[in-house]
Design a protein around this motif. Sequence first.
Motif, PDB file in Angstrom:
ATOM      1  N   GLU A 125     -30.606  16.625  21.546  1.00 33.19           N
ATOM      2  CA  GLU A 125     -30.530  18.007  22.027  1.00 33.19           C
ATOM      3  C   GLU A 125     -30.130  18.957  20.899  1.00 33.19           C
ATOM      4  O   GLU A 125     -30.619  20.095  20.831  1.00 33.19           O
ATOM      5  CB  GLU A 125     -29.524  18.105  23.168  1.00 33.19           C
ATOM      6  N   ALA A 126     -29.272  18.482  20.003  1.00 28.76           N
ATOM      7  CA  ALA A 126     -28.827  19.318  18.883  1.00 28.76           C
ATOM      8  C   ALA A 126     -29.980  19.633  17.944  1.00 28.76           C
ATOM      9  O   ALA A 126     -30.146  20.781  17.499  1.00 28.76           O
ATOM     10  CB  ALA A 126     -27.707  18.601  18.132  1.00 28.76           C
ATOM     11  N   ILE A 127     -30.799  18.623  17.645  1.00 31.80           N
ATOM     12  CA  ILE A 127     -31.950  18.836  16.752  1.00 31.80           C
ATOM     13  C   ILE A 127     -32.953  19.793  17.390  1.00 31.80           C
ATOM     14  O   ILE A 127     -33.465  20.715  16.727  1.00 31.80           O
ATOM     15  CB  ILE A 127     -32.637  17.489  16.418  1.00 31.80           C
ATOM     16  N   GLU A 128     -33.202  19.606  18.656  1.00 35.56           N
ATOM     17  CA  GLU A 128     -34.162  20.479  19.339  1.00 35.56           C
ATOM     18  C   GLU A 128     -33.631  21.906  19.441  1.00 35.56           C
ATOM     19  O   GLU A 128     -34.384  22.877  19.328  1.00 35.56           O
ATOM     20  CB  GLU A 128     -34.478  19.941  20.736  1.00 35.56           C
ATOM     21  N   PHE A 129     -32.318  22.030  19.613  1.00 32.64           N
ATOM     22  CA  PHE A 129     -31.691  23.358  19.658  1.00 32.64           C
ATOM     23  C   PHE A 129     -31.863  24.053  18.309  1.00 32.64           C
ATOM     24  O   PHE A 129     -32.194  25.246  18.241  1.00 32.64           O
ATOM     25  CB  PHE A 129     -30.204  23.208  20.010  1.00 32.64           C
ATOM     26  N   ALA A 130     -31.654  23.295  17.233  1.00 35.07           N
ATOM     27  CA  ALA A 130     -31.800  23.854  15.883  1.00 35.07           C
ATOM     28  C   ALA A 130     -33.251  24.234  15.615  1.00 35.07           C
ATOM     29  O   ALA A 130     -33.548  25.271  14.994  1.00 35.07           O
ATOM     30  CB  ALA A 130     -31.314  22.846  14.850  1.00 35.07           C
ATOM     31  N   ARG A 131     -34.170  23.408  16.096  1.00 37.50           N
ATOM     32  CA  ARG A 131     -35.612  23.690  15.926  1.00 37.50           C
ATOM     33  C   ARG A 131     -35.963  25.034  16.570  1.00 37.50           C
ATOM     34  O   ARG A 131     -36.682  25.853  15.996  1.00 37.50           O
ATOM     35  CB  ARG A 131     -36.446  22.556  16.516  1.00 37.50           C
ATOM     36  N   GLN A 132     -35.444  25.234  17.790  1.00 38.01           N
ATOM     37  CA  GLN A 132     -35.734  26.472  18.511  1.00 38.01           C
ATOM     38  C   GLN A 132     -35.101  27.673  17.812  1.00 38.01           C
ATOM     39  O   GLN A 132     -35.684  28.761  17.770  1.00 38.01           O
ATOM     40  CB  GLN A 132     -35.210  26.368  19.937  1.00 38.01           C
ATOM     41  N   LEU A 133     -33.905  27.462  17.249  1.00 38.66           N
ATOM     42  CA  LEU A 133     -33.225  28.547  16.532  1.00 38.66           C
ATOM     43  C   LEU A 133     -34.072  29.031  15.355  1.00 38.66           C
ATOM     44  O   LEU A 133     -34.202  30.246  15.111  1.00 38.66           O
ATOM     45  CB  LEU A 133     -31.856  28.099  16.022  1.00 38.66           C
ATOM     46  N   ILE A 134     -34.618  28.085  14.620  1.00 41.44           N
ATOM     47  CA  ILE A 134     -35.455  28.447  13.458  1.00 41.44           C
ATOM     48  C   ILE A 134     -36.640  29.295  13.905  1.00 41.44           C
ATOM     49  O   ILE A 134     -36.987  30.299  13.270  1.00 41.44           O
ATOM     50  CB  ILE A 134     -35.930  27.171  12.717  1.00 41.44           C
ATOM     51  N   LYS A 135     -37.254  28.890  15.029  1.00 43.89           N
ATOM     52  CA  LYS A 135     -38.375  29.686  15.557  1.00 43.89           C
ATOM     53  C   LYS A 135     -37.934  31.077  15.929  1.00 43.89           C
ATOM     54  O   LYS A 135     -38.601  32.074  15.635  1.00 43.89           O
ATOM     55  CB  LYS A 135     -38.971  28.970  16.776  1.00 43.89           C
ATOM     56  N   ASP A 136     -36.773  31.156  16.611  1.00 44.21           N
ATOM     57  CA  ASP A 136     -36.274  32.465  17.054  1.00 44.21           C
ATOM     58  C   ASP A 136     -35.923  33.348  15.870  1.00 44.21           C
ATOM     59  O   ASP A 136     -36.152  34.573  15.893  1.00 44.21           O
ATOM     60  CB  ASP A 136     -35.037  32.282  17.939  1.00 44.21           C
ATOM     61  N   ILE A 167     -32.091  18.322   7.737  1.00 40.85           N
ATOM     62  CA  ILE A 167     -33.113  18.367   6.684  1.00 40.85           C
ATOM     63  C   ILE A 167     -34.250  17.392   6.988  1.00 40.85           C
ATOM     64  O   ILE A 167     -35.438  17.717   6.850  1.00 40.85           O
ATOM     65  CB  ILE A 167     -32.481  18.047   5.318  1.00 40.85           C
ATOM     66  N   LEU A 168     -33.875  16.163   7.431  1.00 40.26           N
ATOM     67  CA  LEU A 168     -34.873  15.124   7.679  1.00 40.26           C
ATOM     68  C   LEU A 168     -35.752  15.430   8.886  1.00 40.26           C
ATOM     69  O   LEU A 168     -36.979  15.406   8.795  1.00 40.26           O
ATOM     70  CB  LEU A 168     -34.156  13.783   7.886  1.00 40.26           C
ATOM     71  N   TYR A 169     -35.127  15.741  10.021  1.00 44.34           N
ATOM     72  CA  TYR A 169     -35.894  15.886  11.260  1.00 44.34           C
ATOM     73  C   TYR A 169     -36.616  17.224  11.376  1.00 44.34           C
ATOM     74  O   TYR A 169     -37.630  17.333  12.090  1.00 44.34           O
ATOM     75  CB  TYR A 169     -35.000  15.689  12.477  1.00 44.34           C
ATOM     76  N   LEU A 170     -36.093  18.247  10.712  1.00 43.47           N
ATOM     77  CA  LEU A 170     -36.749  19.564  10.788  1.00 43.47           C
ATOM     78  C   LEU A 170     -37.585  19.866   9.547  1.00 43.47           C
ATOM     79  O   LEU A 170     -38.215  20.925   9.458  1.00 43.47           O
ATOM     80  CB  LEU A 170     -35.702  20.659  11.010  1.00 43.47           C
ATOM     81  N   ASN A 171     -37.515  18.923   8.584  1.00 44.16           N
ATOM     82  CA  ASN A 171     -38.321  19.047   7.366  1.00 44.16           C
ATOM     83  C   ASN A 171     -38.106  20.388   6.667  1.00 44.16           C
ATOM     84  O   ASN A 171     -39.046  21.129   6.369  1.00 44.16           O
ATOM     85  CB  ASN A 171     -39.813  18.865   7.706  1.00 44.16           C
ATOM     86  N   ILE A 172     -36.823  20.689   6.437  1.00 48.13           N
ATOM     87  CA  ILE A 172     -36.489  21.922   5.719  1.00 48.13           C
ATOM     88  C   ILE A 172     -35.688  21.562   4.476  1.00 48.13           C
ATOM     89  O   ILE A 172     -35.031  20.513   4.419  1.00 48.13           O
ATOM     90  CB  ILE A 172     -35.686  22.897   6.608  1.00 48.13           C
ATOM     91  N   PRO A 173     -35.729  22.412   3.448  1.00 53.47           N
ATOM     92  CA  PRO A 173     -34.989  22.106   2.218  1.00 53.47           C
ATOM     93  C   PRO A 173     -33.484  22.355   2.391  1.00 53.47           C
ATOM     94  O   PRO A 173     -33.058  23.069   3.308  1.00 53.47           O
ATOM     95  CB  PRO A 173     -35.587  23.088   1.199  1.00 53.47           C
ATOM     96  N   SER A 174     -32.714  21.761   1.504  1.00 57.33           N
ATOM     97  CA  SER A 174     -31.272  22.011   1.499  1.00 57.33           C
ATOM     98  C   SER A 174     -31.021  23.470   1.113  1.00 57.33           C
ATOM     99  O   SER A 174     -31.531  23.950   0.096  1.00 57.33           O
ATOM    100  CB  SER A 174     -30.585  21.082   0.482  1.00 57.33           C
ATOM    101  N   SER A 175     -30.283  24.178   1.957  1.00 54.36           N
ATOM    102  CA  SER A 175     -30.021  25.596   1.726  1.00 54.36           C
ATOM    103  C   SER A 175     -28.874  26.038   2.640  1.00 54.36           C
ATOM    104  O   SER A 175     -28.446  25.284   3.512  1.00 54.36           O
ATOM    105  CB  SER A 175     -31.274  26.428   2.029  1.00 54.36           C
ATOM    106  N   PRO A 176     -28.369  27.272   2.470  1.00 58.76           N
ATOM    107  CA  PRO A 176     -27.319  27.769   3.379  1.00 58.76           C
ATOM    108  C   PRO A 176     -27.738  27.751   4.841  1.00 58.76           C
ATOM    109  O   PRO A 176     -26.886  27.711   5.733  1.00 58.76           O
ATOM    110  CB  PRO A 176     -27.088  29.206   2.886  1.00 58.76           C
TER     111      PRO A 176
END
Length: 416
Positions: free
Chosen positions: A403-414, A371-380
């Motif tokens: 690496e985990a945060i960057e992986f999650a960032r890329q997932l959101i884009k995809d 939530i903090l590093y990707l600036n997204i709201p709490s959600s499923p």
Amino acid sequence: MSNFIDPLISPENYPFNLELLPKPAYIVGGAVRDGLLSRKREYLDLDFVLPGDAVGVARNIAKHYQAGFVLLDAERQIARVVFPNATADFARQEGDTLEVDLHRRDFTVNAIAYDPYTQKIIDPLKGAEDIKAGILRMISPANLQDDPLRLLRGYRQASQLGFTIEAKTQDAICSLASHVTSLAAERVRVEISYMLTKPEGTPWLKKAWEDNLLSPFFKSTTSERVAKLLDVDRAASLLAQNWMELGKKFPKYIRDTIKTTWLGIAKLAMLASPDPEVAEIELQNLTYSRAEIKAVTTALKSLKTLNSGEMSLREQFFFFQTAGDVFPTTAILFIADNNRVEAITPLIARYLDPDDLVSHSTQLVSGKDIILYLNIPSSPLVGELLTEIKVAQAEGKVSTPHEAIEFARQLIKDWN
């Protein structure tokens, strides 16, 4: 075998002073039977028969020792006193004499009394002879019909004692089998659970089903599945021989407060419907706990996954997420289904390796980090990202929080 009685049921070992017992008083049932067998009992459990006020005597003893008191049956005058390391039940004698009371019991081996004052055995039905011969013999069909639980109890006691059931008794049990439907479900469950715990109980579970004592409660099972109960024991033995650490888990209770083992869960899964939803209903009707029901249904679901064929690394990850602590039971069921040990060897290796990230995932980052590093709201979405990070870690794609945060960032884009 002589009239030797285990010293544990001699007066000097009672959890209370003999002077608090009226005269006459007798110990009956399993304690006497096991004493004649020199059979060790981990817990002292005594059943007393008194001709008078049994509840009053029990209440007085409980008060004297500040022990627990439970009124079991007010009408029949049965009460229990619970001590730290022993239990004593007190019941009013049925009939005018002790002999009448003993004649109303289930099997001759349980119709033997011990007089703690004279230290003599009273055995009008020659139960000691049947103990010596290793035979369970009914006192009468009417006694079995009076409490149909005695029908199932015969199979349970035969398994625990290593006895056979005498032919006429066996015939009577079969002829009265339909009466088990009148029993309270929790009483049936207790008898079944005794037979689930040890390999000696398995043939008797099978026979109980064949003799229609279990079929009213497990309506979805088949003779083929019941026959596989023996395969369950063989599978557990085979797995334990190959993986000692895995084998150590089979006899352990699924919870400290629930006396069902992981091996017992495998047998219960074999008795229940292979459909997890139907199995859940059957086990609920038998008043099994939520933990036991979840263990059985999880094992059935996991078995279905195993039987579906080879799994990718990702599929293995989700398999272990579902199976969790139930994996040892699932492995037993898989081998009992005539599958080769080699087919499950890689999964067992993963399960037994605490550092394996497929079977024992770890958390590189928390939901708050996401939530903090990707600036997204709490959600499923946060939970989905955490799961995908764990999969990626198991696949070797990420190994650090960054690496985990960057992986999650890329997932959101995809995904967008």
